[in-house]
Design a protein around this motif. Structure first.
Motif, PDB file in Angstrom:
ATOM      1  N   GLU A  72       5.057  -2.940   2.261  1.00 26.02           N
ATOM      2  CA  GLU A  72       4.208  -2.786   3.452  1.00 26.02           C
ATOM      3  C   GLU A  72       5.100  -2.733   4.682  1.00 26.02           C
ATOM      4  O   GLU A  72       6.173  -3.341   4.703  1.00 26.02           O
ATOM      5  CB  GLU A  72       3.259  -3.977   3.589  1.00 26.02           C
ATOM      6  CG  GLU A  72       2.213  -4.073   2.507  1.00 26.02           C
ATOM      7  CD  GLU A  72       1.496  -5.425   2.554  1.00 26.02           C
ATOM      8  OE1 GLU A  72       0.333  -5.448   2.977  1.00 26.02           O
ATOM      9  OE2 GLU A  72       2.114  -6.445   2.202  1.00 26.02           O
ATOM     10  N   ALA A  92      -3.783   7.690  -2.718  1.00 24.12           N
ATOM     11  CA  ALA A  92      -3.229   6.772  -3.728  1.00 24.12           C
ATOM     12  C   ALA A  92      -4.286   5.770  -4.186  1.00 24.12           C
ATOM     13  O   ALA A  92      -4.418   5.485  -5.383  1.00 24.12           O
ATOM     14  CB  ALA A  92      -2.030   6.030  -3.146  1.00 24.12           C
ATOM     15  N   ILE A 100      -2.386   7.193   1.748  1.00 28.08           N
ATOM     16  CA  ILE A 100      -2.822   5.866   1.261  1.00 28.08           C
ATOM     17  C   ILE A 100      -4.199   5.980   0.601  1.00 28.08           C
ATOM     18  O   ILE A 100      -4.435   5.447  -0.488  1.00 28.08           O
ATOM     19  CB  ILE A 100      -2.858   4.843   2.421  1.00 28.08           C
ATOM     20  CG1 ILE A 100      -1.438   4.630   2.941  1.00 28.08           C
ATOM     21  CG2 ILE A 100      -3.470   3.527   1.972  1.00 28.08           C
ATOM     22  CD1 ILE A 100      -1.346   3.824   4.198  1.00 28.08           C
ATOM     23  N   LEU A 111       4.482   4.282   0.675  1.00 27.46           N
ATOM     24  CA  LEU A 111       4.335   4.983  -0.606  1.00 27.46           C
ATOM     25  C   LEU A 111       5.483   5.934  -0.914  1.00 27.46           C
ATOM     26  O   LEU A 111       5.549   6.483  -2.011  1.00 27.46           O
ATOM     27  CB  LEU A 111       3.020   5.778  -0.623  1.00 27.46           C
ATOM     28  CG  LEU A 111       1.739   4.970  -0.400  1.00 27.46           C
ATOM     29  CD1 LEU A 111       0.540   5.894  -0.328  1.00 27.46           C
ATOM     30  CD2 LEU A 111       1.542   3.966  -1.523  1.00 27.46           C
ATOM     31  N   GLY A 165      -2.998  -4.451   3.674  1.00 28.26           N
ATOM     32  CA  GLY A 165      -3.365  -3.649   4.835  1.00 28.26           C
ATOM     33  C   GLY A 165      -3.625  -4.472   6.078  1.00 28.26           C
ATOM     34  O   GLY A 165      -4.406  -4.069   6.933  1.00 28.26           O
ATOM     35  N   GLY A 166      -2.995  -5.636   6.189  1.00 27.21           N
ATOM     36  CA  GLY A 166      -3.145  -6.439   7.392  1.00 27.21           C
ATOM     37  C   GLY A 166      -4.442  -7.213   7.452  1.00 27.21           C
ATOM     38  O   GLY A 166      -4.697  -7.949   8.410  1.00 27.21           O
ATOM     39  N   LEU A 196      -1.024   2.105  -5.141  1.00 28.29           N
ATOM     40  CA  LEU A 196      -0.325   1.593  -3.962  1.00 28.29           C
ATOM     41  C   LEU A 196       0.892   0.773  -4.389  1.00 28.29           C
ATOM     42  O   LEU A 196       1.724   0.419  -3.566  1.00 28.29           O
ATOM     43  CB  LEU A 196      -1.250   0.725  -3.112  1.00 28.29           C
ATOM     44  CG  LEU A 196      -2.494   1.404  -2.524  1.00 28.29           C
ATOM     45  CD1 LEU A 196      -3.211   0.450  -1.583  1.00 28.29           C
ATOM     46  CD2 LEU A 196      -2.142   2.684  -1.800  1.00 28.29           C
ATOM     47  N   GLY A 237       2.509  -3.184  10.915  1.00 29.05           N
ATOM     48  CA  GLY A 237       1.086  -2.851  10.731  1.00 29.05           C
ATOM     49  C   GLY A 237       0.533  -3.160   9.376  1.00 29.05           C
ATOM     50  O   GLY A 237      -0.640  -2.890   9.113  1.00 29.05           O
ATOM     51  N   ASN A 238       1.339  -3.706   8.483  1.00 32.11           N
ATOM     52  CA  ASN A 238       0.900  -3.994   7.114  1.00 32.11           C
ATOM     53  C   ASN A 238       0.316  -2.774   6.408  1.00 32.11           C
ATOM     54  O   ASN A 238      -0.636  -2.881   5.637  1.00 32.11           O
ATOM     55  CB  ASN A 238      -0.123  -5.137   7.098  1.00 32.11           C
ATOM     56  CG  ASN A 238       0.521  -6.463   7.407  1.00 32.11           C
ATOM     57  OD1 ASN A 238       0.284  -7.013   8.473  1.00 32.11           O
ATOM     58  ND2 ASN A 238       1.357  -6.960   6.520  1.00 32.11           N
ATOM     59  N   GLN A 239       0.894  -1.621   6.710  1.00 26.47           N
ATOM     60  CA  GLN A 239       0.443  -0.411   6.021  1.00 26.47           C
ATOM     61  C   GLN A 239       1.263  -0.233   4.746  1.00 26.47           C
ATOM     62  O   GLN A 239       2.488  -0.385   4.767  1.00 26.47           O
ATOM     63  CB  GLN A 239       0.639   0.818   6.928  1.00 26.47           C
ATOM     64  CG  GLN A 239      -0.324   0.881   8.094  1.00 26.47           C
ATOM     65  CD  GLN A 239      -1.771   0.966   7.629  1.00 26.47           C
ATOM     66  OE1 GLN A 239      -2.144   1.873   6.899  1.00 26.47           O
ATOM     67  NE2 GLN A 239      -2.574  -0.001   8.044  1.00 26.47           N
ATOM     68  N   PRO A 240       0.638   0.103   3.636  1.00 33.21           N
ATOM     69  CA  PRO A 240       1.406   0.307   2.398  1.00 33.21           C
ATOM     70  C   PRO A 240       2.399   1.462   2.561  1.00 33.21           C
ATOM     71  O   PRO A 240       2.082   2.479   3.185  1.00 33.21           O
ATOM     72  CB  PRO A 240       0.341   0.658   1.371  1.00 33.21           C
ATOM     73  CG  PRO A 240      -0.924   0.139   1.928  1.00 33.21           C
ATOM     74  CD  PRO A 240      -0.807   0.224   3.414  1.00 33.21           C
TER      75      PRO A 240
END
Lengths: 187, 744
Positions: free
Chosen positions: A65, B7, B4, A74, B232-233, A102, A69-72
């Protein structure tokens, strides 16, 4: 009760079929968190399954992540190295091997129990980063015990067959008892 | 759509066996529903079918979709999964009124003989009836819901797949019981007042609301696993509150809507009476299916043969002129990975489809037209001894010369096959090549005894009035059976190539591809046209034993103990001799001794009129299912691990032949892991093989040998079957060579 609920048994047979389909498939995905660390702009979480980890085939999955922003993430190349004394294993972790796309999953075969040093290496946009931690591996069952539910099918089926034969015998006996005597004449 | 989301939405499990099981259940229901809807159209309208299928589809989504993949990361996803399992899927399945359609959809003898005694068992009927008493079902359902939502138990389920399975099974099962009185699927009837269902549903909603409220208002994360895996936060507490809202609002709707519907129905007083159907359609009114019409089509078989002929020609050309590395060559991939596996699966789940589409028929037909053979096949060779020996030689050559690893040899084998078929059928009348020589055909004949489909007559009455016997004599338009199988006397699939000559020549349209009970004729041992009784044919028994024990020997050749043993003897020249010795030991000596021992042990209890030869010949056939299971498990391994290897080979061919701008993706031919469903499926196949073998031994022992004490006859043969099962399991659990793969 039975007369009012006739054919209820048929329903249960149908449901048995459905449950047979459903039950073995209702399993978890990902496993439990082994460690979670930040390296540069990426947060790395390592999941392990089964929980607790045991010798034999294991699922080690990595979630990447972005730190802000804690976005995965990839688009990285991820690999794992596992060390225990002289033993050294390397496994590529990919989306293809993961059910949850993910995650990056690796499926190493862990040969011996004990403490293993795990290093997660991440290559992304030309930068290399890695995090490490320790996982504890317990002794695993032999393969024959690992698959025990599938071996159970045989004795269960034989038991049901024996019960089936017993019920048939009982029914035949009941029919003989209820049959009219041979000398009986309809008038 | 961003990457995302792509996926996330692509996170489907899609296990092949699960998909197959769902499709099987959908098909069984459809089969039963189609029959019932003709008899009881008011009780089984199309909506029943659609509701049941919708329920199955949602069950599949709950178990195999991204919902399942994300359930260990997001409590919300897990909650939606639970709602589907508990509140959506069960009522939909029950609205499909599944009991009768499923019973009618299953094979009739299985329902009558297998399930019948259980369905009539008073104790079990009473128990099942008690489970759907409303207060019992309500308690089971709600206690289960509360119990599994306790943090300690929920955590246990999250940590262990086995407990997770149990949790979901409890949810699904108790929900089926809970919704039973609400839906009351026909033809079950309730003795409880329907008004009672309104408090029944409202009280369940109260329990649901209490649990959902604890999620929303607790102010702390109840399940620590979710605290460690934020995605995802999203904060774990927000995730938990969202899960609570999902459980609360949609959950309540699922209880309140049926409660309202029941109240309105009761107030309206609507009650539809059931009437017995006045007219049942006769079988003649049923139109023949698409499959039958296709099989009656004159060009059905040539069309299928042409496809296989083109594939065989491509294998020969690429084998001779393509790359030497087998995973890169069509001849190293198509016959050894795909064709073998698909042939066995087709035999076990349909019938002898390969012989139906056999490409070697084309040179045979040409030979007959060009050379017009007059001779009969030599009398001393009119048995299966030659075929058994040829099959044994094939097994030896496969291992001794690593046929799977040599595209050129594979190509020459195919050429040799074409030449042999042309020469033999150019010299001799009838289908001598198929009946007495072809090892592939013998393999198919033997296993087609277990197939669920057979070419057979629809009605013996029609045959009794027939004067022309076109099915065997032929007519001006169509030849008759070349293997001398007279349809009215034909039993089982042995020696039947599914050539369709009889189907097309019958002027009464009385021969068709029909479902049968697999292996039934092994028990009954009827007289078979052109074959006699199996118990009088030691040559057929020998062929069966070679095929059965060959399955284990062939799989044994792929595992470490075998390769270690062979590698002790250096030199290429030594390998064929070592393999020959091992084959002689494993496929000839051991089976001969084992069968002899079992025959000697079972003979004293086998009844007065049973000769040793008849006992051995009879029971040899009962070992067929365990052998077939071993073949299937072994070849499924190659099929599953190497299935995608055909793609880069085709890409290479397209690139080199047609100059198409495609580059072969060779990584597909080097699959680095085994599908996780493979080993369980292999074990289940062996389980099924063992159980069918034990059943056949039991039935033969009881019905044909010793009715009063069948156990004495059963024990030696049952022990042999168990020993084979044990060997099979040991082989399957050893690491196997991935033949035909680049990593090998």
């Amino acid at each position: 009760m039975c007369s009012k609920h006739r054919n209820c048994w048929g329903g249960l047979v149908a449901l048995t079929l459905l449950a047979f389909v459903a039950s073995p498939q209702l399993c978890a995905d990902g496993g439990s968190v082994q460690f979670r660390q930040q390296t540069g702009s990426i947060v790395v979480t390592l999941f392990g399954s089964p929980s607790p980890l045991r010798t034999g085939p294991a699922d080690l999955s990595v979630l990447l992540e972005t730190a802000g922003g804690n976005q995965p993430v990839l688009d990285a190349d991820v690999s794992l190295t596992l060390r225990q004394g002289e033993t050294h294993l390397t496994a590529a972790a990919t989306h293809a091997q993961a059910t949850n796309k993910l995650l990056y999953a690796a499926l190493p075969d862990l040969p011996t129990p004990g403490q293993w040093q795990v290093t997660v290496m991440v290559e992304r946009a030309g930068t290399h980063s890695e995090v490490g931690g320790t996982i504890n591996i317990l002794p695993g069952p032999p393969a024959i015990l690992f698959y025990w539910p599938y071996f159970l099918v045989v004795p269960v089926a034989i038991g049901l067959f024996a019960l089936n034969q017993w019920l048939k015998k009982k029914e035949a006996g009941r029919r003989r008892t209820n049959a009219p005597p041979k000398h009986y004449h309809w008038s | 759509m961003n990457s995302i989301a792509v996926a996330a939405l692509g996170s489907w499990t899609l296990d092949v066996p699960v998909v197959a099981l769902f499709l099987t259940i959908a098909a069984i229901y459809f089969r039963g529903w189609r029959r019932l809807t003709k008899l009881l159209p008011r009780q089984f309208p199309t909506s029943c079918l659609l509701l049941f299928w919708l329920g199955l589809a949602l069950l599949f989504i709950a178990l195999e979709s991204p919902l399942d993949a994300f359930s260990s990361l997001l409590l919300q996803a897990h909650m939606v999964q639970h709602l589907l399992l508990m509140m959506v899927v069960p009522p939909l399945l029950l609205l499909g009124q599944p009991m009768l359609p499923i019973l009618r959809g299953l094979p009739r003898p299985f329902v009558k003989e297998g399930l019948g005694p259980f369905l009539r068992w008073p104790a079990l009927r009473g128990f099942s009836g008690a489970l759907v008493i409303p207060w019992v079902a309500w308690l089971l359902y709600n206690l289960t819901t509360v119990f599994w939502h306790l943090p300690a138990l929920y955590e246990l389920a999250l940590r262990s797949p086995a407990w997770h399975n149990l949790e979901h099974a409890c949810f699904f099962w108790t929900a089926m019981l809970f919704w039973w009185p609400v839906v009351q699927p026909w033809p079950s009837r309730s003795r409880w007042n329907r008004w009672g269902l309104i408090p029944y549903l409202l009280a369940a909603d109260l329990v649901n609301t209490a649990i959902a409220g604890s999620f929303v208002f607790s102010g702390k994360v109840l399940y620590p696993s979710y605290a460690a895996a934020p995605l995802g936060g999203l904060s774990p507490l927000t995730d938990q509150m969202a899960a609570g809202v999902i459980m609360w609002v949609p959950g309540s709707i699922f209880y309140l809507v049926p409660a309202t519907a029941i109240a309105m129905k009761l107030m309206n007083g609507s009650r539809t009476a059931w009437r017995f159907p006045t007219r049942i359609p006769s079988p003649k009114e049923q139109t023949p299916g698409l499959v039958h019409r296709f099989l009656r089509w004159r060009y059905a078989r040539p069309a299928m043969q042409s496809v296989f002929f083109i594939a065989a020609a491509a294998v020969v050309i690429d084998g001779l002129y393509g790359p030497r590395m087998s995973p890169m060559n069509l001849a190293g991939v198509l016959p050894w990975i795909h064709w073998r596996g698909l042939v066995v699966l087709a035999l076990l789940f349909a019938g002898n489809l390969f012989c139906m589409a056999c490409p070697f028929m084309l040179p045979r037909t040409a030979a007959r037209k060009l050379l017009r053979p007059k001779r009969r096949w030599p009398a001393f060779l009119r048995s299966k001894w030659l075929a058994a020996a040829l099959f044994l030689i094939y097994l030896w050559a496969y291992e001794a010369f690593s046929l799977w690893d040599s595209p050129a040899i594979t190509a020459w084998i195919v050429i040799g096959y074409f030449l042999a078929a042309f020469a033999i059928d150019g010299l001799f009348r009838g289908a001598s090549f198929c009946k007495y020589v072809c090892p592939i055909g013998q393999f198919n004949f033997v296993h087609s005894l277990l197939s669920p489909l057979e070419i057979k007559v629809r009605s013996q009455k029609t045959c009794q009035s027939c004067k022309t016997f076109d099915c065997i004599r032929g007519n001006e338009k169509q030849r008759g059976c070349e293997l001398y199988l007279f349809q009215p006397k034909k039993a089982g699939n042995f020696d039947c190539t599914f050539c369709l000559d009889c189907v097309q020549s019958c002027p009464h349209d009385n021969v068709a591809l029909l479902p049968v009970i697999p292996a039934q004729t092994i028990i009954s041992n009827p007289y078979r046209s052109s074959l006699g009784r199996l118990s009088n044919r030691p040559d057929l028994a020998a062929l069966v034993l070679v095929v059965v024990f060959g399955a284990f020997a062939n799989a044994f050749g792929m595992i470490q103990p075998f390769t270690d043993f062979v590698s002790r003897f250096s030199g290429v020249a030594a390998r064929p001799i070592i393999v020959a010795a091992l084959m002689a030991f494993g496929i000839v000596l051991i089976p001969a001794l084992a069968v002899w021992g079992c025959t000697i042990l079972s003979e004293p209890s086998s009844g007065p009129n049973q000769s040793l030869r008849a006992i051995a010949s009879t029971f040899a056939f009962s070992l067929l299912p365990i052998g077939a299971a071993m073949w299937a498990a072994h070849l499924l391994y190659h099929l599953a691990t190497g299935f995608l290897s055909i793609l880069p080979v085709m890409e290479r061919l397209l690139h080199s032949l047609l100059r198409l701008p495609v580059q072969p993706n060779w990584s597909l031919a080097a699959m680095p892991f085994l599908p996780h469903w493979l080993t369980p499926t292999q074990i289940l196949l062996l389980d099924a093989g063992l159980l069918l073998t034990l059943y056949l031994i039991w039935r033969i022992a009881r019905d044909r040998m010793n009715r009063s004490r069948p156990a004495r006859v059963f024990l030696p043969w049952g022990s042999l079957a168990l020993a084979l099962y044990g060997i099979g399991i040991w082989i399957l659990l050893e690491p196997m060579q991935m033949r035909g793969m680049m990593m090998n």
